[in-house]
Design a protein around this motif. Structure first.
Motif, short mmCIF file in Angstrom:
data_model
loop_
_atom_site.label_atom_id
_atom_site.label_comp_id
_atom_site.label_asym_id
_atom_site.label_seq_id
_atom_site.Cartn_x
_atom_site.Cartn_y
_atom_site.Cartn_z
N LEU A 73 -27.43 37.84 38.51
CA LEU A 73 -27.02 36.82 39.27
C LEU A 73 -25.63 35.86 39.05
CD1 LEU A 73 -30.29 34.29 38.24
CD2 LEU A 73 -30.64 36.14 40.16
N LEU A 74 -25.29 36.02 38.02
CA LEU A 74 -23.81 35.52 37.38
C LEU A 74 -23.29 36.47 38.63
CD1 LEU A 74 -24.45 34.99 33.44
CD2 LEU A 74 -24.28 33.47 34.78
N ARG A 75 -23.73 38.05 38.57
CA ARG A 75 -22.50 39.19 39.15
C ARG A 75 -22.56 38.33 41.10
NH1 ARG A 75 -20.09 43.32 38.96
NH2 ARG A 75 -20.78 43.49 36.55
N ARG A 76 -23.73 37.85 41.13
CA ARG A 76 -23.70 37.34 42.51
C ARG A 76 -22.90 35.97 43.24
NH1 ARG A 76 -28.66 34.58 45.73
NH2 ARG A 76 -27.95 34.17 48.30
N MET A 77 -22.86 35.43 41.58
CA MET A 77 -22.16 33.46 42.31
C MET A 77 -20.74 33.93 41.79
SD MET A 77 -25.37 30.93 40.04
CE MET A 77 -23.49 29.68 39.64
N GLY A 78 -19.96 35.51 41.20
CA GLY A 78 -19.20 35.67 41.16
C GLY A 78 -18.20 35.76 42.09
N GLU A 79 -19.42 37.75 43.22
CA GLU A 79 -19.06 37.49 44.21
C GLU A 79 -19.02 36.59 45.09
OE1 GLU A 79 -18.00 40.59 45.09
OE2 GLU A 79 -17.92 41.67 43.22
N GLU A 80 -19.84 35.80 45.54
CA GLU A 80 -19.43 34.61 46.45
C GLU A 80 -18.22 33.53 46.17
OE1 GLU A 80 -22.16 33.18 48.59
OE2 GLU A 80 -23.60 35.08 48.38
N LEU A 81 -17.68 33.01 44.98
CA LEU A 81 -16.90 32.47 44.88
C LEU A 81 -15.83 33.40 45.03
CD1 LEU A 81 -15.69 30.26 44.01
CD2 LEU A 81 -15.64 31.08 41.59
N ALA A 82 -15.71 34.55 44.65
CA ALA A 82 -14.39 35.09 45.18
C ALA A 82 -14.06 35.18 46.83
CB ALA A 82 -14.33 36.40 44.69
N ASP A 83 -15.01 35.91 47.17
CA ASP A 83 -15.09 35.78 48.69
C ASP A 83 -14.23 34.34 49.07
OD1 ASP A 83 -16.10 38.20 48.93
OD2 ASP A 83 -18.17 37.18 49.46
N VAL A 84 -14.71 33.12 48.51
CA VAL A 84 -14.45 31.94 49.45
C VAL A 84 -13.09 31.42 48.60
CG1 VAL A 84 -14.68 29.82 48.39
CG2 VAL A 84 -16.59 30.22 48.70
N ILE A 85 -12.46 32.20 47.35
CA ILE A 85 -11.00 32.07 47.09
C ILE A 85 -10.41 33.38 48.06
CG2 ILE A 85 -9.19 32.37 45.39
CD1 ILE A 85 -11.71 32.42 43.03
N GLU A 86 -10.53 34.21 48.14
CA GLU A 86 -10.10 35.09 49.74
C GLU A 86 -10.11 34.97 50.42
OE1 GLU A 86 -10.15 39.67 51.31
OE2 GLU A 86 -11.07 39.18 49.81
N GLU A 87 -11.02 33.97 50.69
CA GLU A 87 -10.81 33.09 52.03
C GLU A 87 -9.52 31.88 52.43
OE1 GLU A 87 -14.28 31.78 56.15
OE2 GLU A 87 -14.19 31.16 53.92
N ARG A 88 -9.41 31.44 51.43
CA ARG A 88 -9.03 30.40 51.73
C ARG A 88 -8.10 30.01 50.51
NH1 ARG A 88 -13.88 25.28 51.35
NH2 ARG A 88 -15.91 26.59 52.78
N VAL A 89 -7.60 30.58 49.40
CA VAL A 89 -6.32 30.60 48.85
C VAL A 89 -4.94 31.42 48.87
CG1 VAL A 89 -5.63 30.44 46.45
CG2 VAL A 89 -7.26 29.11 47.17
N ASP A 90 -3.91 31.24 49.15
CA ASP A 90 -2.41 32.34 49.93
C ASP A 90 -2.57 32.68 47.79
OD1 ASP A 90 -1.12 33.67 50.12
OD2 ASP A 90 0.30 32.75 50.88
N LEU A 91 -3.14 34.49 47.26
CA LEU A 91 -2.56 34.65 46.43
C LEU A 91 -1.54 35.69 46.35
CD1 LEU A 91 -6.70 34.71 44.35
CD2 LEU A 91 -4.41 33.10 44.49
N GLY A 92 -1.44 35.98 46.98
CA GLY A 92 0.02 36.46 47.49
C GLY A 92 -0.55 38.22 47.14
N PRO A 93 0.81 39.12 46.74
CA PRO A 93 -0.18 40.62 46.98
C PRO A 93 -1.12 41.18 45.91
CG PRO A 93 2.39 40.40 46.68
CD PRO A 93 2.15 38.96 46.61
N ASN A 94 -2.18 41.63 46.65
CA ASN A 94 -3.63 42.21 46.09
C ASN A 94 -3.79 40.76 45.91
OD1 ASN A 94 -4.89 43.90 44.81
ND2 ASN A 94 -3.96 44.01 42.43
N SER A 95 -4.69 40.49 46.91
CA SER A 95 -5.02 38.99 46.54
C SER A 95 -6.28 39.41 46.32
CB SER A 95 -5.19 38.09 48.01
OG SER A 95 -4.79 38.83 49.48
N GLN A 96 -7.31 40.19 47.49
CA GLN A 96 -8.62 40.75 47.19
C GLN A 96 -8.85 40.64 46.08
OE1 GLN A 96 -9.72 44.62 49.59
NE2 GLN A 96 -11.64 43.40 49.06
N GLN A 97 -8.37 41.56 44.43
CA GLN A 97 -8.84 41.67 43.39
C GLN A 97 -8.44 39.92 42.49
OE1 GLN A 97 -6.68 45.52 41.75
NE2 GLN A 97 -6.45 44.27 40.31
N LEU A 98 -7.04 40.04 42.80
CA LEU A 98 -6.72 38.10 42.18
C LEU A 98 -8.13 37.39 42.52
CD1 LEU A 98 -3.43 37.47 42.40
CD2 LEU A 98 -4.68 37.95 40.66
N ALA A 99 -9.07 36.99 43.83
CA ALA A 99 -9.42 36.37 44.50
C ALA A 99 -11.35 37.23 42.80
CB ALA A 99 -10.18 36.53 45.51
#
Length: 214
Positions: free
Chosen positions: A135-161
């Motif tokens: 359950l916690l992993r699913r919530m983490g992945e969902e939030l990661a998707d939101v962050i990657e879609e919306r926030v510019d994290l620069g290089p390696n953004s997918q892993q950082l998200a």
């Protein structure tokens, strides 16, 4: 069997499953982690073998309840993230949405995250970690998707998200678990403190080009 008959039977099975989950919810709200398959079957007006026929075992019932409540929580969190507000306000609203959910239904939260608290009356041989951790992993992945879609994290953004998503969910879970058990401060104070902790890098990061903004 024609298509119409199969569809009617599936609808009937889905309706019956919803009714059983609603009965399980009522028992969980009353008994928390002490909710047993016997009590749930009695609440639904059926025998335990019939309950097993629908869900397999307690793990199957737990997984169905967990999905039901996680879906509702994720929907509320998405609404908070999508609200027309400044970024800091949305961060605070998202944190508050999570804390408000576990505060409103503490017995459900304890059933999902601390089933062993039910004591000897609880069903034996139930591995909580096999169900609560996903359950916690699913919530983490969902939030990661939101962050990657919306926030510019620069290089390696997918892993950082993903780091951010799982880290934020872990923080919310650990802090919320402690707060719900001890109530050391008002919910608003905890929201403010957690938002302060997150805000430094979030404030500095820009919106992702072409994304919906954060």
């Amino acid at each position: 069997m024609d298509t119409t008959q199969r569809t009617d039977q599936q609808r009937s099975a889905d309706r019956r499953r919803r009714e059983l989950l609603e009965a399980a919810d009522r028992v969980v709200l009353r008994d928390g982690p002490g909710a047993s398959m016997n009590a749930i079957a009695a609440e639904a007006g059926i025998t335990k073998p019939i309950l097993y026929r629908h869900f397999g075992d307690k793990g199957g019932l737990y997984a169905a309840l967990a999905k039901r409540h996680t879906d509702a929580l994720l929907g509320a969190l998405r609404a908070a993230l999508d609200a027309p507000a400044e970024r800091r306000e949305r961060v605070e609203a998202t944190l508050d949405t999570y804390l408000a959910a576990i505060e409103a239904r503490p017995q459900v939260y304890r059933f999902l995250m601390h089933p062993s608290e039910g004591g000897p009356q609880n069903d034996q041989g139930f591995d909580m970690g096999a169900y609560s951790f996903p359950l916690l992993r699913r919530m983490g992945e969902e939030l990661a998707d939101v962050i990657e879609e919306r926030v510019d994290l620069g290089p390696n953004s997918q892993q950082l998200a993903r780091v951010w998503g799982h880290g934020i969910v872990g923080m919310m879970h650990a802090a919320g678990d402690w707060w719900l058990g001890e109530r050391p401060c008002a919910r608003a104070d905890l929201v403010q403190a957690l938002a302060d902790l997150l805000w430094g890098r979030l404030a500095a990061a820009g919106d992702k080009a072409g994304g919906p903004g954060f």
